[in-house]
Design a protein around this motif. Structure first.
Motif, PDB file in Angstrom:
ATOM      1  N   GLY A 192       0.823  -1.216  -0.018  1.00 34.94           N
ATOM      2  CA  GLY A 192       0.085  -0.107   0.101  1.00 34.94           C
ATOM      3  C   GLY A 192       0.779   1.257   0.042  1.00 34.94           C
ATOM      4  N   THR A 193       1.962   1.203   0.784  1.00 38.93           N
ATOM      5  CA  THR A 193       2.658   2.408   1.070  1.00 38.93           C
ATOM      6  C   THR A 193       3.404   2.751  -0.333  1.00 38.93           C
ATOM      7  OG1 THR A 193       3.370   1.485   3.163  1.00 38.93           O
ATOM      8  CG2 THR A 193       4.340   3.461   2.609  1.00 38.93           C
ATOM      9  N   LEU A 194       3.825   1.489  -0.730  1.00 36.91           N
ATOM     10  CA  LEU A 194       4.799   1.704  -2.124  1.00 36.91           C
ATOM     11  C   LEU A 194       3.814   2.225  -3.194  1.00 36.91           C
ATOM     12  CD1 LEU A 194       7.326  -1.219  -2.179  1.00 36.91           C
ATOM     13  CD2 LEU A 194       7.782   1.118  -2.207  1.00 36.91           C
ATOM     14  N   ALA A 195       2.521   1.810  -3.234  1.00 39.30           N
ATOM     15  CA  ALA A 195       1.835   2.138  -4.321  1.00 39.30           C
ATOM     16  C   ALA A 195       1.515   3.521  -4.286  1.00 39.30           C
ATOM     17  CB  ALA A 195       0.429   1.328  -4.378  1.00 39.30           C
ATOM     18  N   VAL A 196       1.253   3.970  -2.905  1.00 39.68           N
ATOM     19  CA  VAL A 196       0.869   5.587  -2.808  1.00 39.68           C
ATOM     20  C   VAL A 196       2.240   6.429  -3.026  1.00 39.68           C
ATOM     21  CG1 VAL A 196       0.245   7.275  -0.962  1.00 39.68           C
ATOM     22  CG2 VAL A 196      -0.823   5.333  -0.995  1.00 39.68           C
ATOM     23  N   ALA A 197       3.273   5.976  -2.830  1.00 37.37           N
ATOM     24  CA  ALA A 197       4.514   6.560  -3.280  1.00 37.37           C
ATOM     25  C   ALA A 197       4.695   6.830  -4.562  1.00 37.37           C
ATOM     26  CB  ALA A 197       5.672   5.923  -2.314  1.00 37.37           C
ATOM     27  N   LEU A 198       4.414   5.553  -5.297  1.00 35.09           N
ATOM     28  CA  LEU A 198       4.413   5.444  -6.816  1.00 35.09           C
ATOM     29  C   LEU A 198       3.589   6.793  -7.304  1.00 35.09           C
ATOM     30  CD1 LEU A 198       5.683   4.030  -9.126  1.00 35.09           C
ATOM     31  CD2 LEU A 198       3.859   2.743  -9.313  1.00 35.09           C
ATOM     32  N   LEU A 199       2.305   6.593  -6.797  1.00 33.83           N
ATOM     33  CA  LEU A 199       1.122   7.437  -7.370  1.00 33.83           C
ATOM     34  C   LEU A 199       1.776   9.202  -7.298  1.00 33.83           C
ATOM     35  CD1 LEU A 199      -2.380   5.892  -6.346  1.00 33.83           C
ATOM     36  CD2 LEU A 199      -1.225   6.384  -8.638  1.00 33.83           C
TER      37      LEU A 199
END
Lengths: 230, 454
Positions: free
Chosen positions: B8-15
């Motif tokens: 989740g954190t990585l996905a948010v960071a990517l976004l």
């Protein structure tokens, strides 16, 4: 004993706080009081603006007389034949007011500062030759002015300075830094006709330039790190 | 559980970084477009000014009444100024001598001088007509080439400047660099607007220069007229430097050699403590002196300093009159000029800087004096009264004298100088001493440092 000791301190501290707040409140126009480290108020701000206008960096213009403002005052005093004490007294303030004033016509009407071109020239000198000896700075300003009188270049100072590819300080944004007192002085001196560059149209730093064209031009004089060519 | 949080954190960071990237990309696009628009404006305006210049030049060729001649000739000069301004804003990797610029400046200069001549009652001579036509003949192909480039921007998607070598070329793969092909100024098709203009520049360079009299007519600097005769060697120059330093207050100075200077004044430069000075090879005189020592608190007034300046001039063997002063706080700058039979020779100028702590000389620029000083022969003149008659009524004269002043293009004029006031402003008005025509007007303003001529 202890009580007396404490009360003495309290009196001292209260006195100090009072005097600081009072100097803060009792300000008037610039020149009404002696300004020094720790002073603050609109008159300090006005003084800082004047210093910055003449190229003596004071950091942020915040109306607080700090170390940077003191250093600027010292440099200003040194350059203008005033005793260097880091305090802005009557002499220092009136000299500052004299030099930051507008020009007037014969009947005393203010007609503006009349230094637009000098200011831009000083920016260019500052961007191109900040670390150079003073005469080298005058020579850089002279090169720009020599271009005006040469048919192969544009005819205004702004057009010459902002001609694409003409000056590296335009490309890297250094031209936008506030000019120092010495760059301003150098620009004025070149504008009044002094030309240590011997009529040069180009200058370059031999340690940093590989451009064949510029090396092929005849060398006129070398000042500091710059070679001046035609 | 932990895994999910990580994903989740990585996905948010990517976004977030994706959003940031897109935003930056759009911003950069905006800036690119703004700069592209500016370049296009400059180039279109350049082409348009050239085109108009060609038209008015053709009309100027045929015009036969002074009114029309003045009008069209002034138009040519104003269009050429506009064209030069636009041209100097076109993208370039580096700027050098520009023959397009020279052509524009000289045609503007020539037509302006000609318009002034006609306005002053003169006529256009056969030689003038010839020069004007020659300029027009050169302008036509320049105009054509610029218009071709203009259309190629649209049809061939021409770039502004030559692209740098690609990564493949840098690594040594790929063919020769395109820029090399056009470097010899041949007519190989240019790959960018800049290389097209460079080709045009090279073709103009091959043409013979125009011959005419004007401000920018030639780049030949006159030989210095005022240097004493005879050459000095390095040792003699050093003793000249030493003797000068003694006169300005540095007894027993040992000036160290800095280098040689070329140009108008070939010479040797020297250094002693914080002072720098240049001795000319011809005549062995000081052309430039500057002492950068720190100056102590001020003890002298401007009047004191002026007295010191006069003394210094005498010590150095000059007989000059001080004409102006500028107060820089720790030193005052004085201009002094030569006189001949009471006529002020403004071009023969020496500038002195006098320190206000002890009255020592801290700066001297004698280059203008040595460049221009010579004995003038004065032509017959009108009387002062006749000259006064030519001035505007209500111009209140405060001072008047005869003077020689410099005019553009290395010319000198023998003139009456009137300092006076008109409607609350001070002026210097110069009337030609031979015929009374108004040659030059200068406005006098007071800057914080002193009087200044505009």
């Amino acid at each position: 004993m202890i009580l007396r000791f404490r009360s003495r301190w309290i009196v001292l501290i209260v006195g100090l706080i009072l005097s600081i707040t009072l100097t803060g409140i009792a300000y008037g126009a610039l020149g009404d009081r002696l300004l020094g480290r720790g002073s603050s108020g609109p008159d300090v701000q006005e003084m800082q603006k004047g210093l910055a206008q003449l190229g003596y960096g004071v950091g942020p213009i915040d109306g607080k007389f700090g170390t940077k403002t003191e250093a600027a005052i010292r440099n200003f005093q040194k350059d203008h034949g005033i005793k260097v004490d880091g305090l802005a007294g009557t002499k220092t303030i009136s000299e500052l007011k004299r030099l930051t004033g507008q020009s007037t016509n014969a009947s005393g009407k203010a007609i503006g500062y009349k230094n637009v071109d000098i200011n831009l020239l000083a920016h260019a000198v500052n961007g191109e030759a900040r670390g150079e000896p003073y005469l080298g700075q005058v020579a850089v300003a002279a090169v720009i002015l020599n271009r005006i009188s040469d048919p192969a270049f544009p005819k205004t100072i702004a057009d010459i300075i902002y001609q694409p590819g003409a000056f590296s300080s335009v490309n890297d944004g250094q031209i936008n830094l506030s000019p120092t007192a010495s760059s301003l002085r150098a620009a004025q001196e070149a504008a009044s006709g002094v030309d240590p560059s011997k009529g040069a149209l180009f200058f370059f730093n031999p340690a940093k330039t590989t451009n064949k064209y510029i090396w092929s031009r005849p060398e006129l004089v070398k000042i500091g790190n710059h070679i001046f060519t035609k | 559980m932990h895994k999910r949080i990580w994903i989740g954190t990585l996905a948010v960071a990517l976004l977030i970084s994706l959003g940031w990237g897109i935003n930056e990309y759009r911003l950069a696009g905006d800036y690119r477009l703004a700069s592209e628009n500016n370049s296009r404006r400059a180039f279109s305006d350049f082409a348009s000014h050239l085109d108009q210049m060609e038209t008015v030049m053709a009309k100027g060729n045929v015009a036969n009444t002074p009114n029309q001649q003045i009008y069209y000739l002034s138009e040519v000069s104003s269009k050429s100024e506009g064209a030069l301004k636009d041209y100097s804003q076109l993208p370039a990797d580096q700027a050098g001598l520009s023959y397009i610029g020279q052509f524009l400046t000289q045609s503007g200069d020539f037509t302006r001088t000609l318009a002034q001549k006609v306005a002053g009652g003169g006529t256009i001579t056969a030689d003038d007509t010839k020069t004007l036509q020659a300029m027009h003949d050169q302008l036509i192909p320049v105009n054509q080439k610029v218009q071709t480039l203009m259309s190629r921007i649209d049809t061939e998607n021409l770039a502004w400047t030559d692209p740098g070598p690609s990564l493949r070329q840098k690594l040594g793969f790929g063919g020769p660099q395109i820029a090399e092909a056009a470097a010899d100024g041949s007519e190989a098709s240019s790959k960018s607007v800049r290389s097209g203009l460079d080709q045009l520049d090279a073709s103009l360079q091959k043409l013979p220069p125009f011959t005419y009299t004007g401000e920018y007519s030639s780049r030949v600097v006159q030989k210095p007229l005022g240097l004493p005769t005879g050459q000095v060697n390095k040792t003699q120059a050093q003793s000249a430097a030493r003797s000068f330093l003694t006169k300005v207050g540095y007894a027993d100075a040992a000036p160290g050699f800095v280098g040689e200077t070329n140009g108008d004044f070939k010479g040797y430069s020297w250094k002693y403590k914080d002072a720098y000075l240049e001795i000319s090879r011809q005549g062995g005189v000081v052309t430039l002196y500057r002492d950068q020592r720190s100056i102590n608190p001020r003890t002298l007034s401007i009047d004191d300093a002026a007295q010191r300046a006069k003394k210094i001039l005498t010590t150095l063997g000059w007989n000059l009159v001080i004409t102006s002063s500028e107060d820089f706080g720790s030193y005052v700058e004085f201009d002094a000029v030569a006189e001949q039979n009471g006529v002020r020779l403004y071009p023969d100028k020496v500038r002195l800087m006098v320190a206000l702590d002890n009255g020592q000389l801290v700066g001297l620029d004698a280059a203008p004096y040595y460049a221009f000083h010579h004995t003038r022969t004065f032509p017959a003149k009108i009387t002062m009264n006749q000259a006064v008659q030519k001035l505007r009524t209500n111009f209140k004269i405060q001072e008047s004298r005869l003077a020689v002043i410099a005019k553009s293009g290395n010319q000198e004029i023998y003139a009456y100088e009137f300092r006076g006031r008109y409607q609350g402003e001070d002026y210097l008005i110069y009337l030609n001493a031979q015929n009374g025509t108004e040659e030059k007007i200068q406005r006098i303003i007071k800057t914080p440092r002193g009087e200044y001529l505009q």
